[in-house]
Design an enzyme around this catalytic site. Structure first.
Site, PDB file in Angstrom:
ATOM      1  N   GLU A  13       0.823  -1.207   0.000  1.00  0.00           N
ATOM      2  CA  GLU A  13       0.000   0.000   0.000  1.00  0.00           C
ATOM      3  C   GLU A  13       0.854   1.252   0.000  1.00  0.00           C
ATOM      4  OE1 GLU A  13      -3.262  -1.980   3.027  1.00  0.00           O
ATOM      5  OE2 GLU A  13      -2.208  -0.169   3.581  1.00  0.00           O
ATOM      6  N   CYS A  26       3.409   8.362   1.525  1.00  0.00           N
ATOM      7  CA  CYS A  26       3.850   7.359   2.485  1.00  0.00           C
ATOM      8  C   CYS A  26       3.989   6.047   1.718  1.00  0.00           C
ATOM      9  CB  CYS A  26       2.811   7.246   3.602  1.00  0.00           C
ATOM     10  SG  CYS A  26       3.169   5.950   4.779  1.00  0.00           S
ATOM     11  N   CYS A  36       4.980  -7.580   6.921  1.00  0.00           N
ATOM     12  CA  CYS A  36       6.082  -7.182   7.801  1.00  0.00           C
ATOM     13  C   CYS A  36       6.386  -8.329   8.751  1.00  0.00           C
ATOM     14  CB  CYS A  36       5.698  -5.929   8.592  1.00  0.00           C
ATOM     15  SG  CYS A  36       7.026  -5.371   9.684  1.00  0.00           S
ATOM     16  N   CYS A  71       4.185  -5.722  15.645  1.00  0.00           N
ATOM     17  CA  CYS A  71       3.667  -4.695  16.557  1.00  0.00           C
ATOM     18  C   CYS A  71       2.162  -4.915  16.701  1.00  0.00           C
ATOM     19  CB  CYS A  71       3.959  -3.309  16.008  1.00  0.00           C
ATOM     20  SG  CYS A  71       5.701  -3.068  15.627  1.00  0.00           S
ATOM     21  N   CYS A 126      -0.716  -2.733  14.873  1.00  0.00           N
ATOM     22  CA  CYS A 126      -0.545  -2.478  13.445  1.00  0.00           C
ATOM     23  C   CYS A 126      -1.210  -3.566  12.615  1.00  0.00           C
ATOM     24  CB  CYS A 126       0.954  -2.422  13.149  1.00  0.00           C
ATOM     25  SG  CYS A 126       1.328  -2.394  11.400  1.00  0.00           S
ATOM     26  N   SER A 182      11.366   5.851   8.594  1.00  0.00           N
ATOM     27  CA  SER A 182      10.819   5.612   9.929  1.00  0.00           C
ATOM     28  C   SER A 182      11.063   4.166  10.327  1.00  0.00           C
ATOM     29  CB  SER A 182       9.313   5.904   9.906  1.00  0.00           C
ATOM     30  OG  SER A 182       8.754   5.581  11.140  1.00  0.00           O
ATOM     31  N   LEU A 185       8.415   4.962  18.624  1.00  0.00           N
ATOM     32  CA  LEU A 185       8.776   4.583  19.995  1.00  0.00           C
ATOM     33  C   LEU A 185       7.561   4.007  20.747  1.00  0.00           C
ATOM     34  CD1 LEU A 185      11.257   4.692  21.888  1.00  0.00           C
ATOM     35  CD2 LEU A 185      10.369   6.836  22.760  1.00  0.00           C
ATOM     36  N   ASN A 215      -5.684   5.385  14.481  1.00  0.00           N
ATOM     37  CA  ASN A 215      -6.749   4.918  13.600  1.00  0.00           C
ATOM     38  C   ASN A 215      -7.094   3.501  14.055  1.00  0.00           C
ATOM     39  OD1 ASN A 215      -7.909   6.322  11.493  1.00  0.00           O
ATOM     40  ND2 ASN A 215      -6.417   5.696   9.968  1.00  0.00           N
TER      41      ASN A 215
HETATM   42  S1  SF4 Z   1       4.370  -0.900  12.809  1.00  0.00           S
HETATM   43 FE1  SF4 Z   1       5.560  -2.772  13.281  1.00  0.00          FE
HETATM   44  S2  SF4 Z   1       4.384  -4.453  12.368  1.00  0.00           S
HETATM   45 FE2  SF4 Z   1       3.614  -2.538  11.456  1.00  0.00          FE
HETATM   46  S3  SF4 Z   1       4.752  -2.318   9.559  1.00  0.00           S
HETATM   47 FE3  SF4 Z   1       5.853  -1.135  11.134  1.00  0.00          FE
HETATM   48  S4  SF4 Z   1       7.375  -2.576  11.955  1.00  0.00           S
HETATM   49 FE4  SF4 Z   1       5.878  -3.786  10.838  1.00  0.00          FE
END
Ligand code: SF4
Length: 331
Positions: free
Chosen positions: A83, A97, A104, A108, A111, A178, A202, A278
């Site tokens: 995306e 972005c 990934c 996290c 996410c 980032s 963070l 979000n």
């Molecule tokens: S927030 Fe964490 S899980 Fe989501 S894309 Fe970034 S590194 Fe991967």
């Protein structure tokens, strides 16, 4: 557009070197197809259209929010989803972005991408083609690697793409990488010479909480990561942005703001960006007044902080949401 494939193909066709530059320059200025490249002979344009795909990505879905944010869900040639988002600001800024990976491998908990199956690293062409897609809509001038994936795990391709971004209108100074704190990547970014901005996601200053919501903290603990960010500032004199997503009742109390302020310290090294969340099902976003109170505590401690404008709420614009909703629709 795969520029290496373009160059190889032009070589095989016995074309002069400058042709690759001509073609790339059209693409970087938003050409819609080879057809528009009027200083390239028509027969060559037709051959290129057959042998070098104009984009390495196909658009599967695109949505425009009421605030003008455009989000695209792409597929790579081998069917991987990714995306990218175009954000339009009132002051005229146009920021993209982009994703650096399909899915990934880090997980996290807040996410949507982290809940998808990891596909693979994207190539530099696949990164650039996200940008060129939006450049075909309008001129763009800022970029963040904050879409799907951890860009520091794919830094070579990220930097290769960064080398071509100025041709598209996005200087390295207006480009931000980032990371969730992938330490070797932060060190590598510091060691290279491009003036790219560094942002650190963070989201908690307490190591135990951070490990709970971002398991990468077990591998690269917060103190070591903040140390690498300080070294980055010392070497480059560029402030490191701290991204802090505001999760209701999880990381948004005044005590946690104080803890964050103490971890960062006053001064120019860090600037905190508080991000209204979000919701993706697992957490609720902090109310506006809670975010404002958090910011006030940071500022009392001499830490510079801003609250990020929310963009594209009505189109699932948070990282991973469009791919997740697309998969849901297809199920
Ligand atoms: S927030 Fe964490 S899980 Fe989501 S894309 Fe970034 S590194 Fe991967």
């Amino acid at each position: 557009m795969d520029v290496a494939l373009l160059e190889r193909t032009l070589d095989e066709l016995g074309e002069p070197r400058f042709r690759a530059g001509q073609v790339w320059s059209w693409a970087a200025r938003g050409a819609q197809s080879y057809e528009e490249m009027t200083n390239v002979p028509a027969a060559l344009r037709a051959t290129l259209a057959e042998r070098v795909p104009f984009s390495s990505l196909t658009v599967e879905r695109e949505a425009t929010a009421s605030d003008g944010t455009v989000k695209a869900l792409f597929r790579t040639e081998d069917g991987r989803p990714l995306e990218a988002v175009l954000m339009r600001y009132r002051d005229g800024r146009r920021s993209i972005c982009v994703s650096s990976q399909s899915g990934c491998p880090l997980t996290c908990t807040f996410c949507a991408t982290g809940r998808m199956k990891f596909g693979r690293n994207l190539t530099s062409s696949e990164i650039l083609d996200q940008v060129l897609h939006f450049r075909r809509i309008e001129p763009v001038d800022h970029l963040v690697f904050m879409g799907m994936g951890e860009p520091m795990m794919n830094l070579d391709a990220v930097l290769e793409a960064c080398d071509r971004l100025p041709d598209v209108g996005i200087t390295n100074r207006r480009t931000t990488v980032s990371t969730v704190g992938w330490l070797p990547g932060i060190e590598a970014l510091t060691a290279q010479s491009r003036p790219i901005r560094l942002a650190l996601s963070l989201h908690a200053a307490d190591p135990e909480l951070r490990s709970r919501i971002m398991p990468v903290n077990d591998r690269y603990p917060i103190e070591a990561v903040l140390g690498a960010c300080r070294a980055h500032f010392a070497a480059t004199n560029r402030t490191v942005f701290i991204e802090y997503v505001m999760l209701a009742g999880v990381n948004d109390s005044p005590a946690q703001a104080r803890e964050l302020a103490e971890a960062l310290g006053p001064g120019r090294t860090f600037k905190v960006n508080l991000i209204p969340y979000n919701p993706t099902g697992m957490y609720d976003g902090s109310p506006r007044e809670v975010i404002a109170a958090f910011k006030a505590v940071l500022e009392e401690h001499g830490v510079h902080a801003t609250i990020r404008l929310t963009r594209g709420r009505d189109i699932d614009a948070a990282c991973g949401q469009l791919a997740v909703s697309s998969a849901r629709d297809a199920a």
